[in-house]
Write a protein that holds these residues in place. Structure first.
Motif, PDB file in Angstrom:
ATOM      1  N   THR A 241       0.826  -1.207   0.000  1.00  0.00           N
ATOM      2  CA  THR A 241       0.000   0.000   0.000  1.00  0.00           C
ATOM      3  C   THR A 241       0.861   1.258   0.000  1.00  0.00           C
ATOM      4  OG1 THR A 241      -0.129   0.001   2.419  1.00  0.00           O
ATOM      5  CG2 THR A 241      -1.872  -1.173   1.222  1.00  0.00           C
ATOM      6  N   ILE A 242       0.191   2.407  -0.076  1.00  0.00           N
ATOM      7  CA  ILE A 242       0.852   3.717  -0.075  1.00  0.00           C
ATOM      8  C   ILE A 242       0.328   4.510   1.111  1.00  0.00           C
ATOM      9  CG2 ILE A 242       1.191   5.880  -1.329  1.00  0.00           C
ATOM     10  CD1 ILE A 242       0.704   4.268  -3.931  1.00  0.00           C
ATOM     11  N   LYS A 243       1.220   4.902   1.978  1.00  0.00           N
ATOM     12  CA  LYS A 243       0.801   5.686   3.137  1.00  0.00           C
ATOM     13  C   LYS A 243       0.369   7.080   2.683  1.00  0.00           C
ATOM     14  CE  LYS A 243       2.035   6.085   7.969  1.00  0.00           C
ATOM     15  NZ  LYS A 243       2.938   5.505   9.008  1.00  0.00           N
ATOM     16  N   GLY A 244      -0.770   7.531   3.187  1.00  0.00           N
ATOM     17  CA  GLY A 244      -1.286   8.845   2.805  1.00  0.00           C
ATOM     18  C   GLY A 244      -1.830   8.901   1.405  1.00  0.00           C
ATOM     19  N   ARG A 245      -2.253   7.771   0.868  1.00  0.00           N
ATOM     20  CA  ARG A 245      -2.632   7.674  -0.541  1.00  0.00           C
ATOM     21  C   ARG A 245      -3.671   8.713  -0.941  1.00  0.00           C
ATOM     22  NH1 ARG A 245      -6.450   4.299  -3.664  1.00  0.00           N
ATOM     23  NH2 ARG A 245      -5.580   3.993  -5.744  1.00  0.00           N
ATOM     24  N   GLY A 246      -3.357   9.422  -2.027  1.00  0.00           N
ATOM     25  CA  GLY A 246      -4.300  10.360  -2.615  1.00  0.00           C
ATOM     26  C   GLY A 246      -4.206  11.782  -2.096  1.00  0.00           C
ATOM     27  N   VAL A 247      -3.311  12.032  -1.128  1.00  0.00           N
ATOM     28  CA  VAL A 247      -3.181  13.380  -0.570  1.00  0.00           C
ATOM     29  C   VAL A 247      -1.802  13.932  -0.923  1.00  0.00           C
ATOM     30  CG1 VAL A 247      -3.198  14.798   1.512  1.00  0.00           C
ATOM     31  CG2 VAL A 247      -4.744  12.826   1.318  1.00  0.00           C
ATOM     32  N   PRO A 248      -1.722  14.923  -1.814  1.00  0.00           N
ATOM     33  CA  PRO A 248      -0.423  15.487  -2.212  1.00  0.00           C
ATOM     34  C   PRO A 248       0.366  15.990  -1.004  1.00  0.00           C
ATOM     35  CG  PRO A 248      -2.172  16.268  -3.656  1.00  0.00           C
ATOM     36  CD  PRO A 248      -2.849  15.547  -2.534  1.00  0.00           C
ATOM     37  N   GLY A 249       1.659  15.695  -0.998  1.00  0.00           N
ATOM     38  CA  GLY A 249       2.516  16.106   0.100  1.00  0.00           C
ATOM     39  C   GLY A 249       2.524  15.127   1.249  1.00  0.00           C
ATOM     40  N   LEU A 250       1.462  14.362   1.383  1.00  0.00           N
ATOM     41  CA  LEU A 250       1.362  13.353   2.438  1.00  0.00           C
ATOM     42  C   LEU A 250       1.692  11.979   1.886  1.00  0.00           C
ATOM     43  CD1 LEU A 250       0.463  13.103   5.471  1.00  0.00           C
ATOM     44  CD2 LEU A 250      -1.797  12.442   4.594  1.00  0.00           C
ATOM     45  N   GLU A 251       1.267  11.721   0.656  1.00  0.00           N
ATOM     46  CA  GLU A 251       1.418  10.412   0.039  1.00  0.00           C
ATOM     47  C   GLU A 251       2.887  10.006  -0.042  1.00  0.00           C
ATOM     48  OE1 GLU A 251       0.766   9.067  -4.432  1.00  0.00           O
ATOM     49  OE2 GLU A 251      -1.166   9.215  -3.374  1.00  0.00           O
ATOM     50  N   LEU A 255       7.826  11.181   6.633  1.00  0.00           N
ATOM     51  CA  LEU A 255       7.287  11.591   7.933  1.00  0.00           C
ATOM     52  C   LEU A 255       5.770  11.757   7.905  1.00  0.00           C
ATOM     53  CD1 LEU A 255      10.002  14.156   9.103  1.00  0.00           C
ATOM     54  CD2 LEU A 255       9.703  11.779   9.826  1.00  0.00           C
ATOM     55  N   SER A 256       5.116  11.094   6.957  1.00  0.00           N
ATOM     56  CA  SER A 256       3.662  11.247   6.812  1.00  0.00           C
ATOM     57  C   SER A 256       2.903  10.819   8.062  1.00  0.00           C
ATOM     58  CB  SER A 256       3.169  10.451   5.599  1.00  0.00           C
ATOM     59  OG  SER A 256       3.497   9.073   5.732  1.00  0.00           O
TER      60      SER A 256
END
Length: 275
Positions: A241-251, A255-256
């Protein structure tokens, strides 16, 4: 009662849960957003895909399957799911982290639908293994699922449980790893690499599959296969998976885990149509 997943559009439901999770964060920015966006397709598959037996009106129904959400901080996406399924009124989603609400920043068993305490990481798999053994000894047909993060597997208690489950042939137990490859302070591999996790679990005697954790149909198919398999081995699904998926700067930011996106960004994402 079983979740009626046959007629549910799992892709549409996953998109809805993603948006609802952003809405929760918008009202309560103290929740862990990045960690709660990566396992959405896992929970949608389990709760809408006909994989779990449950009854929202009888949370202690003896015949229910057990789902241990070990990465509690990363399961805020479960709040809209549980409300949607009737565990509690949807109006409660408006009060997350407010005084008098049972929906906190880190879930606990006071929330209908949560089985265990989930604040201290590393214990869920051991608890799930004990439940699976107890049900197996009693001759029960229930399945036990446990959802962990990959960073959580740095905790040694998990590997004791992994050995215990294999030793006791707990083929009614399925571990689902939200393998987003980022823990609290950086990339998991740079802090304490788990190597090829599927191979490592296989070496401990587990039946392990690996899948794209954001392809909800692939997740559902893999979990269905594992649920049907009873060959004396505990089972695991490594969901990439992708941590912070779909949120620019977080994805996928290292340090998300501890980042809090601005509400203006969340508002703009909620106004957009995603493909």
């Amino acid at each position: 009662m079983e979740a009626s997943g046959v007629n549910v559009d799992l892709r549409a439901k996953a998109e809805w849960v993603w948006r609802q999770t952003l809405e929760v964060y918008r009202r309560a920015p103290e929740v862990r957003l990045a960690s709660s966006l990566s396992p959405i397709e896992i929970f949608v598959s389990l709760y809408y895909g006909g994989l779990l037996r449950f009854d929202p009106q009888r949370t202690n129904w003896e015949e229910r399957d057990r789902c241990i959400i070990s990465k509690g901080h990363g399961s805020i996406c479960m709040y809209p799911i549980l409300a949607d399924l009737g565990y509690f009124p949807a109006e409660e989603l408006e009060r997350v982290c407010q005084a008098g609400s049972f929906l906190g920043g880190i879930p606990d068993p006071v929330i209908p639908g949560y089985e265990t305490v989930n604040g201290s990481l590393g214990h869920g798999l051991g608890v799930a293994s004990g439940m699976a053994l107890g049900l197996k000894v009693k001759g029960g047909a229930q399945d036990v699922f446990v959802v962990t993060g990959d960073g959580e597997l740095h905790e040694g208690a998990n590997w004791e449980a992994i050995m215990f489950a294999a030793q006791n042939k707990l083929d009614n137990l399925t571990l689902v790893v939200d393998d987003n490859r980022i823990c609290m302070l950086g990339f998991t591999d740079e802090i304490n690499s788990l190597g090829v996790l599927a191979d490592r679990l296989g070496g401990f005697g587990w039946n392990c599959l690996e899948v794209d954790g954001h392809d909800v149909m692939a997740v559902h198919a893999a979990l269905t296969t594992l649920k049907k398999t009873r060959d004396g081995r505990p089972k695991a699904l490594v969901a990439r998976t992708i941590k912070g998926r779909g949120v620019p700067g977080l994805e996928n930011a290292p340090l998300s885990h501890v980042m809090s996106p601005k509400i203006d960004l969340i508002d703009s994402l909620l106004q957009e149509s995603r493909p």
